[in-house]
Structures are given as structure tokens and as C-alpha cells.
Design an enzyme around this catalytic site. Structure first.
Site, PDB file in Angstrom:
ATOM      1  N   GLU A  88      -4.766   2.563  -4.102  1.00  0.00           N
ATOM      2  CA  GLU A  88      -3.298   2.506  -3.979  1.00  0.00           C
ATOM      3  C   GLU A  88      -2.812   1.176  -3.432  1.00  0.00           C
ATOM      4  O   GLU A  88      -1.666   1.049  -3.014  1.00  0.00           O
ATOM      5  CB  GLU A  88      -2.807   3.651  -3.077  1.00  0.00           C
ATOM      6  CG  GLU A  88      -3.217   3.549  -1.618  1.00  0.00           C
ATOM      7  CD  GLU A  88      -4.561   4.192  -1.302  1.00  0.00           C
ATOM      8  OE1 GLU A  88      -4.732   4.659  -0.164  1.00  0.00           O
ATOM      9  OE2 GLU A  88      -5.444   4.224  -2.188  1.00  0.00           O
ATOM     10  N   ASP A 102       0.849  -1.188   0.000  1.00  0.00           N
ATOM     11  CA  ASP A 102       0.000   0.000   0.000  1.00  0.00           C
ATOM     12  C   ASP A 102       0.889   1.244   0.000  1.00  0.00           C
ATOM     13  O   ASP A 102       1.770   1.396   0.849  1.00  0.00           O
ATOM     14  CB  ASP A 102      -0.904  -0.007   1.236  1.00  0.00           C
ATOM     15  CG  ASP A 102      -1.979   1.067   1.183  1.00  0.00           C
ATOM     16  OD1 ASP A 102      -3.034   0.796   0.598  1.00  0.00           O
ATOM     17  OD2 ASP A 102      -1.741   2.163   1.717  1.00  0.00           O
TER      18      ASP A 102
END
Length: 313
Positions: free
Chosen positions: A223, A180
Site C-alpha cells: 500500500e 501510505d
């Protein structure tokens, strides 16, 4: 017949075969190709090129495989993200010299690949466009439109395959890393969504260059990305992701903001006997949360993975 003679006979048979045959190693370097294969892709007798190098030079020379794109590097990134990710696949392709080929790729777990191509130019050419459209639609459904790497659908199917292949076998090890990008909302708010998209594309391209042939990197949303690592113990997975951390720290994706830099956090878990895909994903996600809580830009390994790594090392 001794082993040496058998190998010689096999080499002679492949040289005389009416199909194109090639073998690539775990680094995607050509290690063997018969004359038919070398002629079709313009490879000299003493050459052992990497597959990306071969495709790049033939694209610019307008020979070998027809690649319908104006952006070769984006095509290459997307193609490498899928190449060698299945034990076996078959597909059709066309050459600049007018031939239409039926190709198969057979992968071993160690990353070596056998490629065989047959000339099927004369077989039902009237259906060629229909088959091309079908294949393009399948590829599109398995590809993340922004980054060009595998989509959530594709990468999660590979995670499920990994889990099924392990079953209750405690000796086999495979890992999942959930990745992430740190502070991505701030990046979007501070620099705008165009910059955010540039970061996402840079992240995918930077990591894909470091992915082994047998691994699968995909974007699962926003993301968040995942990395499926078959036949890998936790320590090996951590080494791979650590190298990725360093590469991302050094990347400068915004050409008008050269001081801009970014990072990511990662959680690693490994497949355990009786797991479902959701089980390993949940453990990796919890490990990711721990990495975020410890300050970001680092890796956290699920405690179950750490104990399994010690047992199998």
C-alpha cells in the site's frame, strides 16, 4: 531580420516541413501543430484540445493512433503516468491509415513538450513486430500490473535522476513524498483482498488525475506509493499532497459499500546537496512515520525540508 519576421519564417518552415510537429503546454493542451500533424490526428485548424481528450475521441472513432486495448481509460491512466516524465524519448507508433511513425518527445523543465513524428512506413517493416514486442516488454517491466502506474523500478530510477540533477546545487529544490494508505491491513481483513485491490486501484487513479506533468507517481510495494516532485519547494509539495488527501477522503471505491471511505498519510523530504536517493527516501519515510504516529490522514514534512523551504522562499 526582426524577431517578428523570424517567428513568421519559422512558422512557415514548420508548416511546410515533411514531418509532423506539435507543441503541448504544461497542462498537456495543444498550443501549436502544423498541418501534417493536424491531418494525422484529425484536429481542426482552430482547435487546441487536451492530449487525453484528443486520444479519447480518436480511439472511439477508430482513427489516429492505433491503441490496442479494450479498456481505454486504463490505458490512458497508464500512459499519462509516463508521458512527459523524461527530458527526451523516442518511440514507434502506427496509425489507422496504415502509416508507421517514428516519434520523439522533448520536454522542458516547465512541462512544455515538443513532439515530432516522421513517416517511416517503408523502413524495415519486417522487423516491426519484433520492435513492438521489445517496447511492450520494456513498458511491462516499468508498470505496476495492478494499478497501471509506474512500478518501483521506474519511479526509483526517476528519483535517482532527480538527485543526480541536483548534485551539490543548494539553489535547486526537488521533493519526494512517500504515501501510505491508512489501515490497509484492516481493509483487507474486513472487506477481503478484492476490496483491497479496488482501493489500491482507486488510490492510484485518484492521485494520477492530480499529478502535474513533470511529476512521477509510482507504487513501490503493498500500500506504499511515492511521488517524485522536481523543481518543487516543500510548501508546494505539501499543497499538492493536501489536495490529494481531500480527494481520497471524498472517494468511494467500493460500489457495494457506499459508506466505506479511506485515507492515507504522507511524509515529505527534499533533495539536499550531496544526497543519494536512499537518503531522501529515508527522510521521507521517517516523516511518514511521524504522520502515522500523530493520528494518520495527514502530512509530515522532514525538518530539513522545512528549513530549506524557508531559505528558498
Amino acid at each position: 531580420m526582426g524577431d517578428t519576421e523570424a517567428m513568421l519564417q519559422m512558422a512557415q518552415l514548420m508548416e511546410a516541413a515533411g514531418v509532423m510537429i506539435a507543441v503541448y503546454d504544461q497542462d498537456d493542451r495543444l498550443r501549436f501543430a502544423n498541418r501534417a500533424f493536424r491531418d494525422a490526428w484529425f484536429i481542426a485548424e482552430d482547435e487546441q484540445p487536451l492530449w487525453p481528450e484528443l486520444m479519447r475521441r480518436n480511439f472511439h472513432a477508430r482513427r489516429g493512433t492505433i491503441i490496442a486495448t479494450t479498456d481505454f481509460e486504463s490505458w490512458l491512466l497508464s500512459t499519462l503516468a509516463r508521458r512527459g516524465k523524461a527530458g527526451f524519448r523516442a518511440f514507434e507508433t502506427d496509425l489507422h491509415d496504415g502509416r508507421w511513425l517514428w516519434m520523439t518527445e522533448t520536454m522542458q523543465a516547465n512541462g512544455w513538450m515538443l513532439c515530432v513524428a516522421s513517416d517511416v512506413t517503408s523502413i524495415r517493416s519486417d522487423q516491426r513486430t519484433l520492435r513492438q514486442d521489445r517496447d511492450s516488454a520494456i513498458k511491462a517491466s516499468q508498470t505496476d500490473e495492478l494499478t497501471g502506474i509506474p512500478s518501483r523500478r521506474f519511479v526509483m530510477s526517476k528519483l535517482e535522476e532527480l538527485v543526480r540533477s541536483h548534485g551539490n546545487d543548494q539553489e535547486k529544490v526537488g521533493c519526494l513524498a512517500v504515501l501510505d494508505i491508512d489501515n490497509f491491513k484492516y481493509i483487507n481483513d474486513r472487506f477481503g483482498h478484492t476490496a483491497g485491490d479496488a482501493v489500491l486501484k482507486d488510490f492510484a487513479a485518484t492521485l494520477q488525475k492530480m499529478v502535474r506533468k513533470t511529476d512521477i507517481l509510482g507504487r513501490v510495494g503493498g500500500e506504499e506509493f511515492v511521488l517524485v516532485l522536481p523543481n518543487t519547494v516543500p510548501e508546494e509539495a505539501a499543497e499538492i499532497v493536501n489536495r490529494m488527501l481531500v480527494a481520497v477522503r471524498q472517494s468511494r471505491p467500493l460500489v457495494d459499500q457506499l459508506s466505506f471511505r479511506y485515507s492515507f498519510s504522507a511524509g515529505i523530504a527534499c533533495v539536499m546537496g550531496g544526497d543519494y536517493a536512499n537518503d531522501i527516501y529515508r527522510r521521507a519515510d521517517l516523516a511518514l512515520y511521524a504522520a502515522k504516529m500523530r493520528g494518520r490522514d495527514q502530512i509530515s514534512i522532514d525538518p530539513h525540508a522545512q528549513s530549506l523551504g524557508r531559505r528558498t522562499s
